[in-house]
Design an enzyme around this catalytic site. Structure first.
Site, PDB file in Angstrom:
ATOM      1  N   ASP A   1       0.831  -1.222   0.000  1.00 20.13           N
ATOM      2  CA  ASP A   1       0.000   0.000   0.000  1.00 20.13           C
ATOM      3  C   ASP A   1       0.856   1.259   0.000  1.00 20.13           C
ATOM      4  OD1 ASP A   1      -2.589  -1.118   0.097  1.00 20.13           O
ATOM      5  OD2 ASP A   1      -2.414  -1.501   2.252  1.00 20.13           O
TER       6      ASP A   1
ATOM      7  N   HIS B   1      -1.250   4.799  10.673  1.00 21.49           N
ATOM      8  CA  HIS B   1      -0.860   3.376  10.581  1.00 21.49           C
ATOM      9  C   HIS B   1       0.648   3.142  10.678  1.00 21.49           C
ATOM     10  CE1 HIS B   1      -4.937   2.363   9.571  1.00 21.49           C
ATOM     11  NE2 HIS B   1      -4.926   3.033   8.434  1.00 21.49           N
TER      12      HIS B   1
ATOM     13  N   HIS C   1     -10.818   3.645   9.435  1.00 28.07           N
ATOM     14  CA  HIS C   1      -9.874   2.575   9.747  1.00 28.07           C
ATOM     15  C   HIS C   1      -9.411   2.679  11.210  1.00 28.07           C
ATOM     16  CE1 HIS C   1      -9.549   3.134   5.320  1.00 28.07           C
ATOM     17  NE2 HIS C   1      -9.503   1.809   5.335  1.00 28.07           N
TER      18      HIS C   1
ATOM     19  N   ARG D   1     -14.576   6.647  -1.309  1.00 26.58           N
ATOM     20  CA  ARG D   1     -14.139   5.608  -2.261  1.00 26.58           C
ATOM     21  C   ARG D   1     -13.678   4.323  -1.549  1.00 26.58           C
ATOM     22  NH1 ARG D   1      -9.002   6.701  -6.279  1.00 26.58           N
ATOM     23  NH2 ARG D   1      -8.685   4.510  -6.826  1.00 26.58           N
TER      24      ARG D   1
ATOM     25  N   TYR E   1     -10.901   9.580   0.569  1.00 27.81           N
ATOM     26  CA  TYR E   1     -10.541   9.197  -0.799  1.00 27.81           C
ATOM     27  C   TYR E   1     -11.502   9.694  -1.867  1.00 27.81           C
ATOM     28  CZ  TYR E   1      -7.453   6.871   2.264  1.00 27.81           C
ATOM     29  OH  TYR E   1      -6.530   6.669   3.255  1.00 27.81           O
TER      30      TYR E   1
HETATM   31  F1  V1D Z   1      -7.427   0.333  -3.450  1.00 25.02           F
HETATM   32  C1  V1D Z   1      -6.117   0.453  -3.518  1.00 25.02           C
HETATM   33  C2  V1D Z   1      -5.520   0.778  -4.711  1.00 25.02           C
HETATM   34  C3  V1D Z   1      -4.170   0.900  -4.778  1.00 25.02           C
HETATM   35  C4  V1D Z   1      -3.420   0.697  -3.654  1.00 25.02           C
HETATM   36  C5  V1D Z   1      -4.037   0.404  -2.452  1.00 25.02           C
HETATM   37  C6  V1D Z   1      -5.399   0.283  -2.375  1.00 25.02           C
HETATM   38  C7  V1D Z   1      -6.033  -0.041  -1.106  1.00 25.02           C
HETATM   39  C8  V1D Z   1      -7.338   0.086  -0.744  1.00 25.02           C
HETATM   40  N1  V1D Z   1      -7.456  -0.326   0.544  1.00 25.02           N
HETATM   41  N2  V1D Z   1      -5.379  -0.481  -0.027  1.00 25.02           N
HETATM   42  C9  V1D Z   1      -6.248  -0.630   0.946  1.00 25.02           C
HETATM   43  C10 V1D Z   1      -5.881  -1.081   2.302  1.00 25.02           C
HETATM   44  N3  V1D Z   1      -4.999  -2.200   2.214  1.00 25.02           N
HETATM   45  C11 V1D Z   1      -5.406  -3.478   2.182  1.00 25.02           C
HETATM   46  C12 V1D Z   1      -4.307  -4.431   1.876  1.00 25.02           C
HETATM   47  C13 V1D Z   1      -4.694  -5.819   1.579  1.00 25.02           C
HETATM   48  N4  V1D Z   1      -3.803  -6.313   2.618  1.00 25.02           N
HETATM   49  C14 V1D Z   1      -2.759  -7.179   2.261  1.00 25.02           C
HETATM   50  C15 V1D Z   1      -3.469  -4.925   2.964  1.00 25.02           C
HETATM   51  O1  V1D Z   1      -6.576  -3.779   2.359  1.00 25.02           O
HETATM   52  C16 V1D Z   1      -5.194  -0.005   3.102  1.00 25.02           C
HETATM   53  C17 V1D Z   1      -6.111   1.101   3.505  1.00 25.02           C
HETATM   54  C18 V1D Z   1      -5.331   2.229   4.165  1.00 25.02           C
HETATM   55  C19 V1D Z   1      -6.215   3.255   4.804  1.00 25.02           C
HETATM   56  C20 V1D Z   1      -5.407   4.422   5.271  1.00 25.02           C
HETATM   57  C21 V1D Z   1      -6.151   5.402   6.150  1.00 25.02           C
HETATM   58  O2  V1D Z   1      -7.322   5.840   5.529  1.00 25.02           O
HETATM   59  O3  V1D Z   1      -6.536   4.835   7.365  1.00 25.02           O
HETATM   60  C22 V1D Z   1      -5.254   6.600   6.396  1.00 25.02           C
HETATM   61  N5  V1D Z   1      -5.325   7.317   7.456  1.00 25.02           N
HETATM   62  O4  V1D Z   1      -4.394   8.294   7.404  1.00 25.02           O
HETATM   63  C23 V1D Z   1      -3.754   8.200   6.269  1.00 25.02           C
HETATM   64  C24 V1D Z   1      -4.275   7.124   5.620  1.00 25.02           C
HETATM   65 CA    CA Z   2     -10.696   5.216  13.466  1.00 19.68          CA
END
Ligand code: V1D
Ligand code: CA
Length: 457
Positions: A111, A153, A190, A282, A315
């Site tokens: 990510d 995170h 999250h 999103r 997002y």
């Molecule tokens: F949809 C994507 C497209 C490209 C790259 C990443 C993503 C994406 C969406 N959701 N990544 C996620 C989340 N990651 C997973 C991975 C699958 N596992 C192996 C990990 O589901 C990460 C979401 C991060 C959210 C960040 C936050 O909103 O909490 C934040 N807060 O402060 C800054 C960011």
């Molecule tokens: Ca929270």
């Protein structure tokens, strides 16, 4: 304002009171780019800034151009090898860093991509949170805002969930130099895992996160994860599911906050305002309006405790900008017209060009019973803290006072003046070395708790 000069003062709530607001921004922070298919868009911070400017809110607060955090400042939480790695890796040289990329969880298949200017980006968002914390510590403002911060995170030696350096942990460490207890609140959809983990074993920081739980990143934040060792009971988690409405959110947030303020009595608060809990996000799955989200800001502010307000996730970028501009107005106690004023990003707000959002007509999967169960469990957890010896809250420990004085003096020496040219920003550096005595009793220590006798007994 808050806190006290008498041994029996409690934290009083007020519906409206003008508080001094300082706003921290660095004009380059919106120019970084995670990549075309990545949902994190730093540009949203610039959009929010332009809405704040065109609504005229800058006239009612002190606006500072923040400093870039130094490796030394980051090392208060992060490991030296991780900071050095972030400082060196670039999209052009990353092939030479295969092992470290895996170790530190960055790169194409994570990510957390390596993008142009990554390290500078972390310096900018982190510096602004540290500047806000220092301003609050000196008693120079009541609320400090950094919409580029809130990257909850990041771990000591690991990037996670779009976050590289944990500006929140660093800002809380700064606040702990002056305040015996700091409350962290996280309304991002999250779980605020990086902050919780950093302070899991201490009773000087209470963390309270509301989040979607169950088949959702990062997978932590179970209601029974309440802390360990000295910190047992000081991690507060509200696991929720899809469709949270304003009404349902309020039913958890307000009673839990009331109880936290009663039993924990923080000297400072850090509020992470991740906007991915809004309707139509999103990545998120809650259904909050701007008013429901901002009610958490309004309610937190009503306790009149020095507060650092940060961004986080979010997002659907037009809504993130709406949210953080509106929440700036809530901090200032100013009403905003619903018509979005003309600004550089006006077309993003089509077709209605209105500030406020209408929640979607969809089912809230959080039932009355599930919400009540979360509320009761958390209040029970907090009530059991009342008699706990660890909550006897010796104020800032005497040795810590000495370290703190050294640290403040050191910071004064290191702070450099920035140029004042950037989009109406002042210099975020130190102009004087006075530090406030707010929240101190006559002997120069912190406020005492109202129920201290109760605890001692
Ligand atoms: F949809 C994507 C497209 C490209 C790259 C990443 C993503 C994406 C969406 N959701 N990544 C996620 C989340 N990651 C997973 C991975 C699958 N596992 C192996 C990990 O589901 C990460 C979401 C991060 C959210 C960040 C936050 O909103 O909490 C934040 N807060 O402060 C800054 C960011
Ligand atoms: Ca929270």
């Amino acid at each position: 304002m808050t806190t006290s000069s008498s041994a029996t003062t409690t934290l009083s709530k007020s519906s409206s009171s003008k508080q001094r607001v300082s706003y921290f921004y660095q004009p380059d922070v919106g120019h970084f780019y995670y990549g075309p298919s990545h949902p994190m868009k730093p540009h949203r911070i610039k959009m929010a800034h332009h809405l704040i400017l065109t609504y005229g809110l800058y006239r009612q607060m002190e606006c500072y151009r923040s400093h870039p955090a130094t490796p030394d400042e980051m090392s208060a939480f992060h490991s030296e090898d991780y900071i050095q790695f972030l400082g060196k890796v670039t999209p052009d040289n990353l092939r030479g860093y295969g092992n470290q990329m895996q170790k530190f969880n960055v790169g194409e298949y994570t990510d957390c991509p390596v993008f142009d200017g990554l390290y500078e980006f972390t310096q900018l968002y982190t510096g602004a949170s540290l500047d806000g914390a220092v301003k609050l510590n000196r008693g120079d403002c009541d609320i400090a805002i950094n919409w580029s911060g809130g990257l909850h995170h990041a771990k000591k030696s690991e990037a996670s969930g779009f976050c590289y350096i944990n500006d929140i942990v660093l800002a809380i460490l700064e606040l702990l130099k002056v305040h015996a207890r700091v409350l962290y609140i996280d309304i991002d959809v999250h779980h605020g895992d990086g902050v919780e983990e950093a302070f899991y074993c201490t009773d000087r920081v209470m963390t309270f996160s509301l989040h979607k739980y169950g088949d959702f990143f990062p997978g932590t934040g179970h209601i029974k994860d309440t802390g360990a060792k000295e910190g047992t009971g000081f991690s507060v988690n509200a696991p929720l599911t899809s469709g949270m409405t304003d009404e349902a959110y309020k039913r958890i947030f307000k009673p839990v906050m009331d109880k936290i303020m009663e039993v924990f009595q923080p000297g400072a608060i850090v509020l992470q305002c991740g906007a991915d809990s809004l309707t139509g996000d999103r990545l998120g799955c809650f259904n909050l309006s701007l008013k429901g989200h901002a009610e958490c800001v309004r309610y937190t502010k009503s306790f009149n405790v020095p507060t650092l307000v940060l961004g986080g996730g979010g997002y659907t970028i037009r809504n993130v900008a709406r949210c953080w501009a509106y929440e700036t107005s809530v901090c200032l106690d100013v009403d905003l017209p619903n018509e979005i004023p003309y600004n550089d990003y006006f077309e993003y707000y089509a077709p209605d060009f209105q500030l406020h959002l209408t929640p979607e007509q969809r089912e809230n999967m959080n039932t009355e019973a599930s919400l009540e169960s979360v509320r009761v469990d958390l209040l029970t957890q907090l009530m059991s803290l009342k008699g706990a010896p660890s909550v006897q809250m010796a104020e800032v420990p005497p040795d810590f006072e000495i370290i703190k004085e050294d640290a403040v003096a050191e910071k004064e020496r290191r702070s450099t003046k920035e140029d004042r040219s950037g989009e109406g920003m002042n210099d975020g550096g130190a102009e004087d070395d006075t530090r406030s005595d707010r929240g101190k009793t006559k002997d120069g220590r912190g406020e005492k708790r109202e129920h201290e006798a109760e605890l001692a007994g």
